[in-house]
Design a protein around this motif. Sequence first.
Motif, PDB file in Angstrom:
ATOM      1  N   ASN A  86     -24.883  -9.151   1.523  1.00 12.67           N
ATOM      2  CA  ASN A  86     -25.014 -10.607   1.702  1.00 12.67           C
ATOM      3  C   ASN A  86     -26.407 -11.050   1.265  1.00 12.67           C
ATOM      4  O   ASN A  86     -26.577 -12.127   0.697  1.00 12.67           O
ATOM      5  CB  ASN A  86     -24.735 -11.002   3.156  1.00 12.67           C
ATOM      6  CG  ASN A  86     -25.728 -10.386   4.113  1.00 12.67           C
ATOM      7  OD1 ASN A  86     -26.057  -9.215   3.978  1.00 12.67           O
ATOM      8  ND2 ASN A  86     -26.209 -11.145   5.064  1.00 12.67           N
ATOM      9  N   GLU A  87     -27.421 -10.186   1.492  1.00  8.23           N
ATOM     10  CA  GLU A  87     -28.789 -10.542   1.102  1.00  8.23           C
ATOM     11  C   GLU A  87     -28.900 -10.606  -0.423  1.00  8.23           C
ATOM     12  O   GLU A  87     -29.542 -11.490  -0.976  1.00  8.23           O
ATOM     13  CB  GLU A  87     -29.784  -9.529   1.669  1.00  8.23           C
ATOM     14  CG  GLU A  87     -29.806  -9.549   3.187  1.00  8.23           C
ATOM     15  CD  GLU A  87     -30.817  -8.580   3.799  1.00  8.23           C
ATOM     16  OE1 GLU A  87     -31.746  -8.142   3.098  1.00  8.23           O
ATOM     17  OE2 GLU A  87     -30.667  -8.270   4.996  1.00  8.23           O
ATOM     18  N   TYR A  89     -26.552 -11.309  -2.496  1.00  8.09           N
ATOM     19  CA  TYR A  89     -25.832 -12.470  -3.038  1.00  8.09           C
ATOM     20  C   TYR A  89     -26.397 -13.797  -2.555  1.00  8.09           C
ATOM     21  O   TYR A  89     -26.371 -14.782  -3.290  1.00  8.09           O
ATOM     22  CB  TYR A  89     -24.333 -12.362  -2.706  1.00  8.09           C
ATOM     23  CG  TYR A  89     -23.637 -11.368  -3.598  1.00  8.09           C
ATOM     24  CD1 TYR A  89     -23.274 -11.713  -4.901  1.00  8.09           C
ATOM     25  CD2 TYR A  89     -23.394 -10.076  -3.170  1.00  8.09           C
ATOM     26  CE1 TYR A  89     -22.665 -10.802  -5.733  1.00  8.09           C
ATOM     27  CE2 TYR A  89     -22.791  -9.148  -3.999  1.00  8.09           C
ATOM     28  CZ  TYR A  89     -22.425  -9.513  -5.278  1.00  8.09           C
ATOM     29  OH  TYR A  89     -21.828  -8.599  -6.115  1.00  8.09           O
ATOM     30  N   HIS A  90     -26.890 -13.852  -1.318  1.00 10.13           N
ATOM     31  CA  HIS A  90     -27.423 -15.130  -0.830  1.00 10.13           C
ATOM     32  C   HIS A  90     -28.742 -15.482  -1.513  1.00 10.13           C
ATOM     33  O   HIS A  90     -29.030 -16.657  -1.721  1.00 10.13           O
ATOM     34  CB  HIS A  90     -27.585 -15.115   0.690  1.00 10.13           C
ATOM     35  CG  HIS A  90     -26.275 -15.162   1.426  1.00 10.13           C
ATOM     36  ND1 HIS A  90     -25.156 -15.774   0.903  1.00 10.13           N
ATOM     37  CD2 HIS A  90     -25.897 -14.684   2.632  1.00 10.13           C
ATOM     38  CE1 HIS A  90     -24.157 -15.657   1.755  1.00 10.13           C
ATOM     39  NE2 HIS A  90     -24.577 -14.995   2.806  1.00 10.13           N
ATOM     40  N   ALA A  91     -29.531 -14.477  -1.828  1.00  9.41           N
ATOM     41  CA  ALA A  91     -30.781 -14.747  -2.546  1.00  9.41           C
ATOM     42  C   ALA A  91     -30.489 -14.771  -4.043  1.00  9.41           C
ATOM     43  O   ALA A  91     -31.068 -14.026  -4.829  1.00  9.41           O
ATOM     44  CB  ALA A  91     -31.812 -13.687  -2.212  1.00  9.41           C
ATOM     45  N   SER A 248     -26.257 -18.410   5.625  1.00  8.66           N
ATOM     46  CA  SER A 248     -26.887 -17.744   4.469  1.00  8.66           C
ATOM     47  C   SER A 248     -28.376 -17.563   4.705  1.00  8.66           C
ATOM     48  O   SER A 248     -29.044 -16.810   4.010  1.00  8.66           O
ATOM     49  CB  SER A 248     -26.645 -18.533   3.177  1.00  8.66           C
ATOM     50  OG  SER A 248     -27.411 -19.720   3.183  1.00  8.66           O
ATOM     51  N   ARG A 249     -28.917 -18.284   5.689  1.00  8.55           N
ATOM     52  CA  ARG A 249     -30.314 -18.075   6.076  1.00  8.55           C
ATOM     53  C   ARG A 249     -30.365 -17.960   7.595  1.00  8.55           C
ATOM     54  O   ARG A 249     -30.029 -18.913   8.288  1.00  8.55           O
ATOM     55  CB  ARG A 249     -31.192 -19.221   5.578  1.00  8.55           C
ATOM     56  CG  ARG A 249     -32.652 -19.017   5.920  1.00  8.55           C
ATOM     57  CD  ARG A 249     -33.570 -19.886   5.137  1.00  8.55           C
ATOM     58  NE  ARG A 249     -33.443 -21.281   5.481  1.00  8.55           N
ATOM     59  CZ  ARG A 249     -34.296 -22.239   5.071  1.00  8.55           C
ATOM     60  NH1 ARG A 249     -35.313 -21.910   4.290  1.00  8.55           N
ATOM     61  NH2 ARG A 249     -34.119 -23.483   5.418  1.00  8.55           N
ATOM     62  N   GLU A 250     -30.775 -16.815   8.086  1.00  6.09           N
ATOM     63  CA  GLU A 250     -30.867 -16.608   9.538  1.00  6.09           C
ATOM     64  C   GLU A 250     -31.833 -17.610  10.139  1.00  6.09           C
ATOM     65  O   GLU A 250     -32.898 -17.857   9.562  1.00  6.09           O
ATOM     66  CB  GLU A 250     -31.420 -15.216   9.838  1.00  6.09           C
ATOM     67  CG  GLU A 250     -30.418 -14.110   9.854  1.00  6.09           C
ATOM     68  CD  GLU A 250     -31.104 -12.794  10.170  1.00  6.09           C
ATOM     69  OE1 GLU A 250     -31.500 -12.587  11.313  1.00  6.09           O
ATOM     70  OE2 GLU A 250     -31.259 -11.993   9.231  1.00  6.09           O
ATOM     71  N   ASP A 252     -31.289 -20.790  10.648  1.00  4.82           N
ATOM     72  CA  ASP A 252     -31.016 -22.189  10.271  1.00  4.82           C
ATOM     73  C   ASP A 252     -30.193 -22.869  11.359  1.00  4.82           C
ATOM     74  O   ASP A 252     -29.392 -22.230  12.022  1.00  4.82           O
ATOM     75  CB  ASP A 252     -30.234 -22.234   8.954  1.00  4.82           C
ATOM     76  CG  ASP A 252     -31.130 -22.653   7.809  1.00  4.82           C
ATOM     77  OD1 ASP A 252     -32.192 -23.241   8.076  1.00  4.82           O
ATOM     78  OD2 ASP A 252     -30.766 -22.364   6.651  1.00  4.82           O
TER      79      ASP A 252
END
Lengths: 252, 300
Positions: A86-87, A89-91, A248-250, A252
Amino acid sequence: MLAKASGAWKGLWAFAATEARVQLHEYLSIASTVFVQVIFIFFVWLLAPLSLLPFALVGSMVFSAFVIGERVLDEAAYIRIDHKLNELYHASPLSPESYYLGMGIGVLVAYLPTLTFLGLLTETVHPLAPLTAGLLILVLGTVWLIASSLGYILSTFFRDMRAIWPYATLLFNFFGVLPPVFYPLGLFPAGLSSLALALPPSAGAALVMCAMGLEPLSSGQILYAALALTIEAIALCSLAIYWSRRSSREGD
Amino acid sequence: MKKVYRSRGRPSVEALRGLDLEVRRGERVALLGRNGAGKTTFLKIASTLLLPSDGKLEIFGIDAVRRPEEVRPLIAVVPQEGHPFYHLTPWEQVYTYLRSRGFTRETAQERAETSLKDMGIFDIRDQLNVTLSGGQQQRTMVATVLATEAPLLFLDEPTLGMDPFARRGVWSALRKLTERGSTILLTTHYLDEAESLSHRVYIVEHGHVVAEGTAEDLKRRVGGTVRVTLPEVGVRTEDYESYGRVMKGDGVLHVITEPSRVSEILNAALARGVAATVGPVTLEEAFLQLVGKAIEEDAR
């Protein structure tokens, strides 16, 4: 606004193709989803009156579409907790909503052989009119969207894979098997039929069974079930989009 | 930059306590620190994966805290202890990742091939990742990210579990990328890697920067450029304190001094019948000393 909306789905098909490739490499897992349904249908054919077979076939298809949610839950949690993908792909320019829906589409691909097989079997046992076939596809698509959204949202709350397996299995089997998905609505306690028609798998199954002429529904029940499915699909999909962006951002 | 982790029923954890750093375009910068010092927390915040409790973060002039979606196309991340999809091959992993970032088929194919070759895993490109060794999987992860040639790359312990040849392959690929204009911020526990690869180093302890500079700058802060090592048994620390800084190691004493004083120390050691070895001061010694000092200050 249109450009903004299309930007929100950037990378959707590419990520869906990625996830589909992952699923297709696990061909034994795909084979097992077909096999489980075949065994179930075999026992129904063997033990139950033949008139119940179309119910079981419709139920198998709806259940297969619903249980995709469990697979999405497992997959999303697994690649986040164990792989940290996930990191990766999210970044990246891939939008969080494309990540969520792409995963759902990818897992759906793994279930297409099962759904196709069951569809062909249904067509053989109880030929479908084109409109009924269209409704069946629409219902399966809606149930898939609801289940995938639910699976993705739930996946973000777990921190340990071992905690996921029992909850996911329980949740999707409880709502996918217990209500009248594999059997006629008439066999379900009458007082709870409104609840059954509000739950996505049983609402979907009841609509298809009615369209196939297996079990009639009143026009009020049809409207109620169709509305329930539509509202749940829109609500859960919107929530999953919101939640995918937020998670997608811890923090938030 | 500040980050406090709060959870119900448990005391808050202050992961970053005013960490302040700057990375210039085209630089390779290493973030060093003990486990739990705040390196990964910072890297996660910088790569838009974690919201800070307080502070400002600008990436290429964009406010990365408020507008993460504008920063994301410009960055790529190798997560700490990440794994590629087990049921994809290395080639599929790199190619599909590039496609999901919006690269055309042709570019994705070309870059996937180059990146896998750079990482030395082109020959195993068609084997499922699940069948590869840990080091090969890590190389696949690095290949995936390097193939993006993103303007800013965050690498959290990128060479973890790699053999020395593979590590050098990664170093070489990173150097090539910065020559082409990319900027790299990495964390590592391999201090030789930090020394060999980085233009500058930040040492982080307990959520803030305790030292910053080139590896040479930091080594100079130890008090000398040469290390004389003596066995601890039968040697009195005070006999050598006049020659430079004396540090206790694993059963040995290190005397950090200047080259001009080495012969004096060797003579003193020989006079006492003790064998001694001479070598350059390493970044590890600088790290141990600087972090040790910060720990002592924190304790006070």
